[in-house]
Design a protein around this motif. Structure first.
Motif, PDB file in Angstrom:
ATOM      1  N   LEU A 353     -21.824 -39.581 -96.129  1.00  0.00           N
ATOM      2  CA  LEU A 353     -21.409 -39.305 -94.756  1.00  0.00           C
ATOM      3  C   LEU A 353     -22.049 -40.299 -93.795  1.00  0.00           C
ATOM      4  N   PRO A 354     -21.349 -40.724 -92.784  1.00  0.00           N
ATOM      5  CA  PRO A 354     -21.989 -41.562 -91.765  1.00  0.00           C
ATOM      6  C   PRO A 354     -23.048 -40.752 -91.022  1.00  0.00           C
ATOM      7  N   SER A 355     -24.161 -41.377 -90.684  1.00  0.00           N
ATOM      8  CA  SER A 355     -25.261 -40.690 -90.012  1.00  0.00           C
ATOM      9  C   SER A 355     -25.307 -41.141 -88.558  1.00  0.00           C
ATOM     10  N   PHE A 356     -25.205 -40.184 -87.631  1.00  0.00           N
ATOM     11  CA  PHE A 356     -25.299 -40.499 -86.210  1.00  0.00           C
ATOM     12  C   PHE A 356     -26.769 -40.592 -85.814  1.00  0.00           C
ATOM     13  N   THR A 357     -27.067 -41.433 -84.841  1.00  0.00           N
ATOM     14  CA  THR A 357     -28.434 -41.512 -84.335  1.00  0.00           C
ATOM     15  C   THR A 357     -28.664 -40.395 -83.331  1.00  0.00           C
ATOM     16  N   TYR A 358     -29.912 -39.933 -83.283  1.00  0.00           N
ATOM     17  CA  TYR A 358     -30.253 -38.870 -82.341  1.00  0.00           C
ATOM     18  C   TYR A 358     -30.059 -39.347 -80.895  1.00  0.00           C
ATOM     19  N   LYS A 359     -30.337 -40.612 -80.644  1.00  0.00           N
ATOM     20  CA  LYS A 359     -30.171 -41.156 -79.297  1.00  0.00           C
ATOM     21  C   LYS A 359     -28.718 -41.073 -78.844  1.00  0.00           C
ATOM     22  N   ASP A 360     -27.778 -41.424 -79.746  1.00  0.00           N
ATOM     23  CA  ASP A 360     -26.355 -41.364 -79.394  1.00  0.00           C
ATOM     24  C   ASP A 360     -25.921 -39.934 -79.078  1.00  0.00           C
ATOM     25  N   GLY A 380     -27.997 -21.564 -84.283  1.00  0.00           N
ATOM     26  CA  GLY A 380     -27.970 -22.763 -83.466  1.00  0.00           C
ATOM     27  C   GLY A 380     -26.945 -22.684 -82.351  1.00  0.00           C
ATOM     28  N   SER A 381     -26.808 -23.804 -81.619  1.00  0.00           N
ATOM     29  CA  SER A 381     -25.895 -23.895 -80.481  1.00  0.00           C
ATOM     30  C   SER A 381     -24.910 -25.037 -80.716  1.00  0.00           C
ATOM     31  N   VAL A 382     -23.728 -24.925 -80.080  1.00  0.00           N
ATOM     32  CA  VAL A 382     -22.694 -25.953 -80.212  1.00  0.00           C
ATOM     33  C   VAL A 382     -22.440 -26.554 -78.836  1.00  0.00           C
ATOM     34  N   PHE A 383     -22.473 -27.898 -78.773  1.00  0.00           N
ATOM     35  CA  PHE A 383     -22.295 -28.618 -77.513  1.00  0.00           C
ATOM     36  C   PHE A 383     -21.062 -29.526 -77.597  1.00  0.00           C
ATOM     37  N   LYS A 384     -20.432 -29.710 -76.467  1.00  0.00           N
ATOM     38  CA  LYS A 384     -19.377 -30.723 -76.351  1.00  0.00           C
ATOM     39  C   LYS A 384     -20.043 -32.062 -76.079  1.00  0.00           C
ATOM     40  N   GLY A 385     -19.527 -33.113 -76.720  1.00  0.00           N
ATOM     41  CA  GLY A 385     -20.144 -34.423 -76.541  1.00  0.00           C
ATOM     42  C   GLY A 385     -19.111 -35.534 -76.480  1.00  0.00           C
ATOM     43  N   SER A 390     -17.568 -45.027 -78.999  1.00  0.00           N
ATOM     44  CA  SER A 390     -16.136 -44.863 -79.261  1.00  0.00           C
ATOM     45  C   SER A 390     -15.410 -44.042 -78.199  1.00  0.00           C
ATOM     46  N   ASN A 391     -16.163 -43.382 -77.294  1.00  0.00           N
ATOM     47  CA  ASN A 391     -15.588 -42.478 -76.288  1.00  0.00           C
ATOM     48  C   ASN A 391     -14.793 -41.344 -76.927  1.00  0.00           C
ATOM     49  N   ARG A 392     -15.165 -40.991 -78.127  1.00  0.00           N
ATOM     50  CA  ARG A 392     -14.493 -39.894 -78.826  1.00  0.00           C
ATOM     51  C   ARG A 392     -15.170 -38.568 -78.469  1.00  0.00           C
TER      52      ARG A 392
END
Length: 686
Positions: A353-360, A380-385, A390-392
Motif C-alpha cells: 500500500l502507498p504510505s501517506f506522510t503524517y505532514k500531508d 477513533g475519529s473520521v475527518f474530511k481531508g 493531488s487536491n483529492r
C-alpha cells in the motif's frame, strides 16, 4: 408539675425535634420525598465521608486541596422503591440538583461527580480518579454492585470507552456507560447548545425514571432557566428493577479527584418517588457564592504561569543533567530510528500500500480541526481531508492510539481491505504510521452513511435508489464470500457501515472486525462481534462468525432499507421492544407483507419489494442451514431464480426449514433454536 425531672428529661429532645422540623435547608423524607434548598449547619441531615464537607450553604464533595481524594454525601435513610401497584417492578422517581465543577484551570478539571442510587452506601473500597469514588478495578461491572449512577465526567478514559472529556453518561453496575452524550441541552427550537462542565458555572440536572415504560431521561441546562428543556439529553431504555433491590435504596452523590485537585459542589437537591420533585428555591441557594468562585477561576491560568516560571528556575540543574544524559543516548536513538525505517519498508513490501506522510494528512485536515470532523466511533475519529499535492478529497480515520482493539482494527483494515477491489466496497487508499499515530485513508463518500438517509425525516430515498443500494451491498458481500481468492467474513454489516458515493451507489465499509480464511477452511473467531439487532442467534450463543451470520445481518439490513425502521425499537403502544423481522412477519400474516414498508414510499414496484422483504426474512431464518448463500441471494434479487414456493410465515419459524442450493458446499453446522437476544442502543453503533 412542669418542673418534674422526668418532664425536663423529655422536654429537650422534643424541642430539638421541633427545631429540626422547621429548618429551611433540609426536609426529612415523607413518602419518598425530600428537598435541600441549600446546605448549612453541623447537624445537616446527610451522611458524609471522605473529603465531603458543608460550608457557605454549599455541599462540597471534594475540596481540591489534595490529589486522589474522594467524597460521598448520601441521604441517610433508605428509600422504599417498592412499587405498590406491582411488587415485581421498581417505583418511578424524579430528582433534580444544581452542581458546579471547578478545576485548577478554567478549561481543565480532574474527573467529575455522579448522582448515585445504590443498595449499600459503604464505598470504603472504591478508588478515586477515573473510578469516581464508586468502584475499583476488581468489582467494576459486577452485577452484584447494585449501583445506578449518572456520571458528569470531565476526563476521557479510554478504558471505560468514554466518548469525550465533557460528557454525561448512565452507568449501571460499572463505569462503561450504557449511554452517554456530550454535555448540552436543546432549546425550544430543538437547537443543541453545548455546555462545558468545567469552569465552575452552576448548572441544573434532572433525572426522570418511568418504571412503566422502563425508560430513563436525563436533562441538563444552565442554572435558573425559566423552564426545564422539553427534550432530554439522554433517553435510555433500562429496567432498574433488575439492578436495585427496591426495599432499601440509598440516594446521594460521589466525587473524586485525580492528579489535579478539583472542587465539586452541590448547591441544592430535590427528590421524589412516583412524582415530580418539588421545585428548588433559587433565591435560597448559594448561586452568587459559586459565581464569585468561578470568576476567581478566570485568573487562575495567570497565577499558574508565575508558578511555572519559578518551577522552571528551580529545575535548571536537572535540565543540565538531562542534556548530558541525552548525549549518551543519542546513538541508541539513531539506531532505533534506523530500525523503525527498516520495519516501515518491510511493512510496505508486505502489504503493497502507498504510505501517506503524517505532514500531508495534517495539512489535509487543517491539523485535524473539529470543522473537518465527519464522525466519531468507538476506536477513533473520521475527518474530511484535501490532499495537498493531488487536491483529492479523502476520508481519514484517526485510530485512537490508547486502544488495543483500535490497533487490531487498523491491522485488519490494511490486511483485508487493502487487497480488495470492488465497486461496492469502500476503497482503502493508504495508511500512515507516525509514532503512536495510526491513520487510514479512504475514498471520500459525499452522501454519508445509509442510516442517515433512512432514519432522518428530511431525507428520503425513492424505491429505485433503495433497490439499487440493496443489490449493491449484496454484490459486495458475494465478492467477499465467494468471488475473492479468500473468504472474508465482514462481521459488522449494518446501515451505518454502508456509505453512499456521489451517485448514491452503495459502498460497504469498516472492515475493522473482518476476518479472512481460505475457501473450504473454517473461520477462527470465538468472540461475539457486531451490533445487536444484526447478530445471528448462533453467533450470540457461540461467538462463531460464519458466512451465514453475515447473511443474517444482510437480511436485517434489507428489511431496514425497505421499512426505514431500526432492527430493534420500543413499541410506543405497550413499551415493549420489537424486532424488525417480527414486524414484517406480522404484516405478512395479516395478508399483505407490503404493509410493513416505509409509508414515505409511493413509487415502488410491488414485485421487487415483496422479494426484498421475503428474502430478508429468509436470510434471518433462525437456522443457519436454511439461509441462502450469496450466489442464490443475487439470483433472487436479479429475478433469475424464484423464491421457494413453500416459503410462508409459519415455515420461517421452523429450525429444519430446507432451502435448495445451486452448489454442493454445505453450510456451517450451527443449527439451533433462536435464543432471546439482548437489546442495546443501536443509534450510535461502533
Amino acid at each position: 408539675m412542669l418542673h418534674h425531672p422526668c418532664f425536663l428529661h423529655l422536654q429537650y429532645p422534643i424541642l430539638v425535634l421541633l427545631l429540626l422540623s422547621v429548618r429551611p435547608d433540609a426536609a426529612v423524607a415523607d413518602g419518598g420525598e425530600f428537598i435541600f434548598d441549600g446546605f448549612s449547619g453541623a447537624d445537616l441531615n446527610l451522611t458524609m465521608d471522605g473529603d465531603a464537607s458543608v460550608a457557605d450553604g454549599l455541599l462540597r464533595l471534594t475540596s481540591g486541596r489534595l490529589s486522589f481524594l474522594k467524597g460521598h454525601a448520601f441521604y441517610p435513610y433508605p428509600l422504599d422503591f417498592t412499587e405498590v401497584s406491582n411488587g415485581s417492578s421498581l417505583a418511578s422517581f424524579s430528582t433534580t440538583f444544581l452542581f458546579s465543577i471547578m478545576g485548577p484551570y478554567i478549561d481543565l478539571s480532574s474527573h467529575g461527580l455522579a448522582f448515585v442510587l445504590c443498595s449499600n452506601k459503604d464505598f470504603s473500597s472504591a478508588l478515586p480518579g477515573q473510578f469516581l469514588g464508586l468502584l475499583n478495578q476488581w468489582n467494576n461491572g459486577n452485577a452484584t454492585n447494585h449501583i445506578v449512577a449518572i456520571e458528569l465526567d470531565t476526563i476521557m478514559n479510554s478504558e471505560f470507552q468514554d466518548i469525550d472529556s465533557n460528557h454525561i453518561g448512565v452507568d449501571i453496575n460499572g463505569l462503561i456507560s450504557v449511554s452517554s452524550a456530550t454535555a448540552g441541552y436543546y432549546t425550544p427550537t430543538h437547537a443543541f447548545r453545548k455546555l462545558s462542565l468545567t469552569g465552575g458555572q452552576p448548572m441544573q440536572l434532572w433525572v426522570d425514571y418511568d418504571s412503566n415504560q422502563a425508560m430513563m431521561n436525563v436533562t441538563v441546562a444552565p442554572c435558573c432557566l425559566s423552564s426545564k428543556p422539553s427534550w432530554p439529553l439522554l433517553s435510555v431504555a433500562c429496567n432498574l428493577s433488575t439492578v436495585l433491590p427496591g426495599t432499601a435504596v440509598y440516594a446521594g452523590f460521589s466525587s473524586a479527584n485525580g492528579v489535579l485537585g478539583s472542587r465539586h459542589y452541590i448547591l441544592g437537591w430535590s427528590f421524589k418517588l412516583n412524582g415530580e420533585p418539588a421545585a428548588l428555591n433559587y433565591s435560597a441557594l448559594s448561586i452568587k457564592t459559586i459565581q464569585e468562585l468561578a470568576a476567581q477561576l478566570q485568573y487562575q491560568p495567570h497565577t499558574n504561569k508565575i508558578k511555572t516560571i519559578i518551577l522552571c528556575a528551580a529545575l535548571l540543574p536537572t535540565v543540565g543533567i538531562a542534556i548530558a544524559v541525552s548525549a549518551t543516548l543519542f546513538k541508541l536513538h539513531m539506531k532505533r530510528r534506523l530500525d523503525a525505517r527498516r520495519n516501515q519498508l518491510e511493512w510496505q513490501r508486505e502489504y503493497g500500500l502507498p504510505s501517506f506522510t503524517y505532514k500531508d494528512l495534517l495539512i489535509a485536515t487543517s491539523g485535524f480541526k473539529d470543522k473537518m470532523l465527519l464522525g466519531k466511533g468507538g476506536f477513533g475519529s473520521v475527518f474530511k481531508g484535501l490532499l495537498p499535492h493531488s487536491n483529492r478529497t479523502v476520508a481519514i480515520k484517526r485510530v485512537s492510539p490508547e486502544s488495543k482493539q483500535g490497533m487490531k482494527e487498523f491491522m485488519a483494515e490494511i490486511v483485508i481491505l487493502g487487497h480488495l477491489r470492488h465497486r461496492n466496497l469502500v476503497q482503502l487508499l493508504g495508511y500512515c504510521r507516525h509514532k503512536q499515530q495510526l491513520l487510514l485513508v479512504y475514498d471520500y463518500m459525499p452522501n454519508g452513511s445509509l442510516d442517515c438517509h433512512l432514519h432522518t425525516q428530511d431525507r428520503n430515498l425513492c424505491w429505485a435508489q433503495r433497490f439499487r443500494i440493496i443489490k449493491g451491498i449484496a454484490s459486495g458481500l458475494f465478492y467477499l464470500h465467494e468471488d475473492w481468492e479468500q473468504v472474508v467474513i465482514h462481521r459488522d454489516i449494518k446501515t451505518s457501515n454502508v456509505l453512499l458515493d456521489g451517485e448514491m451507489n452503495a459502498r460497504l465499509g469498516d472492515f475493522g472486525l473482518a476476518r479472512s480464511h481460505a475457501h473450504g477452511a473454517d473461520a477462527h473467531t470465538t468472540r461475539v462481534a457486531g451490533t445487536w439487532g444484526y447478530i445471528a442467534p448462533e453467533l450470540a450463543r457461540l461467538g462463531k462468525a460464519t458466512k451465514a451470520t453475515d447473511i443474517f445481518a444482510l437480511g436485517v439490513l434489507m428489511m431496514e432499507v425497505a421499512c426505514a425502521r431500526r432492527p430493534i425499537w420500543v413499541n410506543s403502544a405497550d413499551g415493549e421492544p420489537l424486532a424488525l423481522a417480527d414486524w414484517v412477519l406480522a404484516a405478512w400474516r395479516r395478508g399483505s407483507i407490503t404493509d410493513a414498508i416505509d409509508p414515505r414510499l409511493d413509487d415502488y414496484v410491488e414485485e421487487e419489494i415483496e422479494v426484498v422483504l421475503k428474502l430478508g426474512l429468509l436470510c434471518c431464518h433462525p437456522s443457519p442451514n436454511a439461509r441462502p448463500r450469496m450466489r442464490l441471494v443475487m439470483q433472487y434479487l436479479d429475478r433469475d431464480a424464484a423464491l421457494p414456493t413453500d416459503l410462508q410465515p409459519d415455515t420461517l419459524l421452523m429450525s429444519n426449514f430446507d432451502v435448495s442450493q445451486d452448489d454442493n458446499e454445505m453450510h456451517e453446522q450451527h443449527a439451533m433454536s433462536c435464543p432471546t437476544t439482548a437489546i442495546t442502543d443501536l443509534s450510535r453503533g461502533r
